[in-house]
Design an enzyme around this catalytic site. Structure first.
Site, PDB file in Angstrom:
ATOM      1  N   ASP A   9      -9.244  10.329 -23.575  1.00 14.76           N
ATOM      2  CA  ASP A   9      -8.735  11.664 -23.864  1.00 14.76           C
ATOM      3  C   ASP A   9      -7.748  11.496 -25.003  1.00 14.76           C
ATOM      4  OD1 ASP A   9      -9.136  14.391 -23.025  1.00 14.76           O
ATOM      5  OD2 ASP A   9      -6.989  14.432 -22.645  1.00 14.76           O
ATOM      6  N   PHE A  20     -14.393  13.902 -37.659  1.00 13.87           N
ATOM      7  CA  PHE A  20     -14.550  15.144 -36.899  1.00 13.87           C
ATOM      8  C   PHE A  20     -13.171  15.712 -36.582  1.00 13.87           C
ATOM      9  CE2 PHE A  20     -13.301  13.884 -32.551  1.00 13.87           C
ATOM     10  CZ  PHE A  20     -13.295  12.501 -32.667  1.00 13.87           C
ATOM     11  N   LYS A  36     -11.511   4.199 -40.666  1.00 14.59           N
ATOM     12  CA  LYS A  36     -10.965   4.946 -39.522  1.00 14.59           C
ATOM     13  C   LYS A  36     -11.135   4.141 -38.231  1.00 14.59           C
ATOM     14  CE  LYS A  36     -11.108   9.066 -36.700  1.00 14.59           C
ATOM     15  NZ  LYS A  36     -11.818  10.214 -36.161  1.00 14.59           N
TER      16      LYS A  36
HETATM   17  P1  IMP Z   1     -10.707  15.455 -25.914  1.00 15.45           P
HETATM   18  O1  IMP Z   1     -10.151  14.071 -25.926  1.00 15.45           O
HETATM   19  O2  IMP Z   1     -12.178  15.469 -25.649  1.00 15.45           O
HETATM   20  O3  IMP Z   1      -9.926  16.383 -25.044  1.00 15.45           O
HETATM   21  O4  IMP Z   1     -10.612  16.007 -27.395  1.00 15.45           O
HETATM   22  C1  IMP Z   1      -9.429  16.277 -27.987  1.00 15.45           C
HETATM   23  C2  IMP Z   1      -9.583  16.964 -29.325  1.00 15.45           C
HETATM   24  O5  IMP Z   1      -8.662  16.298 -30.171  1.00 15.45           O
HETATM   25  C3  IMP Z   1     -10.939  16.904 -30.024  1.00 15.45           C
HETATM   26  O6  IMP Z   1     -11.738  17.989 -29.738  1.00 15.45           O
HETATM   27  C4  IMP Z   1     -10.520  16.938 -31.484  1.00 15.45           C
HETATM   28  O7  IMP Z   1     -10.278  18.256 -31.886  1.00 15.45           O
HETATM   29  C5  IMP Z   1      -9.187  16.204 -31.454  1.00 15.45           C
HETATM   30  N1  IMP Z   1      -9.380  14.789 -31.763  1.00 15.45           N
HETATM   31  C6  IMP Z   1      -9.431  13.740 -30.898  1.00 15.45           C
HETATM   32  N2  IMP Z   1      -9.638  12.590 -31.558  1.00 15.45           N
HETATM   33  C7  IMP Z   1      -9.751  12.929 -32.852  1.00 15.45           C
HETATM   34  C8  IMP Z   1     -10.006  12.178 -34.025  1.00 15.45           C
HETATM   35  O8  IMP Z   1     -10.211  10.951 -34.026  1.00 15.45           O
HETATM   36  N3  IMP Z   1     -10.028  12.878 -35.173  1.00 15.45           N
HETATM   37  C9  IMP Z   1      -9.819  14.221 -35.230  1.00 15.45           C
HETATM   38  N4  IMP Z   1      -9.623  14.963 -34.174  1.00 15.45           N
HETATM   39  C10 IMP Z   1      -9.579  14.329 -32.981  1.00 15.45           C
END
Ligand code: IMP
Length: 199
Positions: free
Chosen positions: A69, A152, A175
């Site tokens: 997460d 992304f 990255k």
């Molecule tokens: P989750 O971990 O699935 O709750 O996602 C968290 C959100 O944070 C994602 O939908 C992205 O919008 C953002 N996010 C997480 N990691 C990255 C990354 O490596 N680059 C850009 N956005 C990120």
């Protein structure tokens, strides 16, 4: 040994597979499961959500499960969007909607106050209840307008000062060496080496 990757986000799966290239375990993703699993991310912290996702997938598959997460913490916004990063602009929004909202909230904020960091928590849960957490962070700056095509989420507006480039300009190869996810999963990789050596 098999470990289930507890996510349905294809962008993350791609990065995690790249970061963990060569590890001596088989990583199984949802494409290889019998069905998809939607886990509501209603925790108050990244840790809670990562553990919840890993637990649900572990119970479903009866195999060790690894979930990530992650979120963006902007200092000027007291750490927002943080755990709400994926739905910052509302439910059912896309990455661009979130970026537009963030840029609007940061309009006119001077560069020295635009500091931010990505934070990632990876949770590994074993069927016997064993639990390990791995954390990674990377510091950056929220720029005024998107730059770059790769990656992304918030990548086009997150600038890494050392490179003077956004994650989206840096490209996957760099990255995946320096990101919050790379840091967290390389700690997981080190843990795994020790765990496997113990037999
Ligand atoms: P989750 O971990 O699935 O709750 O996602 C968290 C959100 O944070 C994602 O939908 C992205 O919008 C953002 N996010 C997480 N990691 C990255 C990354 O490596 N680059 C850009 N956005 C990120």
């Amino acid at each position: 040994m098999e470990i289930v990757l507890a996510t349905q986000n294809r962008d993350k799966i791609k990065e995690i597979r790249e970061i963990l290239k060569g590890i001596p375990v088989k990583l199984i993703t949802f494409d290889e499961h019998s069905r998809e699993l939607c886990v509501e991310e209603d925790g108050k912290t990244l840790e809670e959500n990562a553990i919840k996702k890993a637990e649900v997938w572990m119970k479903e598959t009866e195999k060790p499960a690894l979930a990530d997460d992650s979120g963006l913490e902007v200092d000027y916004l007291n750490g927002a969007p943080g755990v709400y990063s994926s739905r910052f602009a509302g439910e059912n929004v896309n990455y661009a909607d979130n970026n537009v909202k963030l840029l609007k909230m940061m309009e006119g904020v001077p560069e020295e106050k635009r500091t931010a960091r990505f934070r990632c928590i990876a949770a590994l849960i074993f069927p016997d209840g064993g639990k390990e957490l791995f954390e990674g962070t990377i510091e950056g700056i929220i720029i005024n307008a998107p730059r770059g095509e790769s990656g992304f989420g918030y990548d086009p507006i997150f600038l890494i000062p050392e490179y003077n480039k956004t994650f989206a300009e840096l490209g996957d190869e760099i990255k995946n060496k320096i990101s919050h996810r790379a840091m967290a999963f390389s700690k997981f990789r080190k843990y795994l080496e020790i765990y496997l050596n113990k037999g």
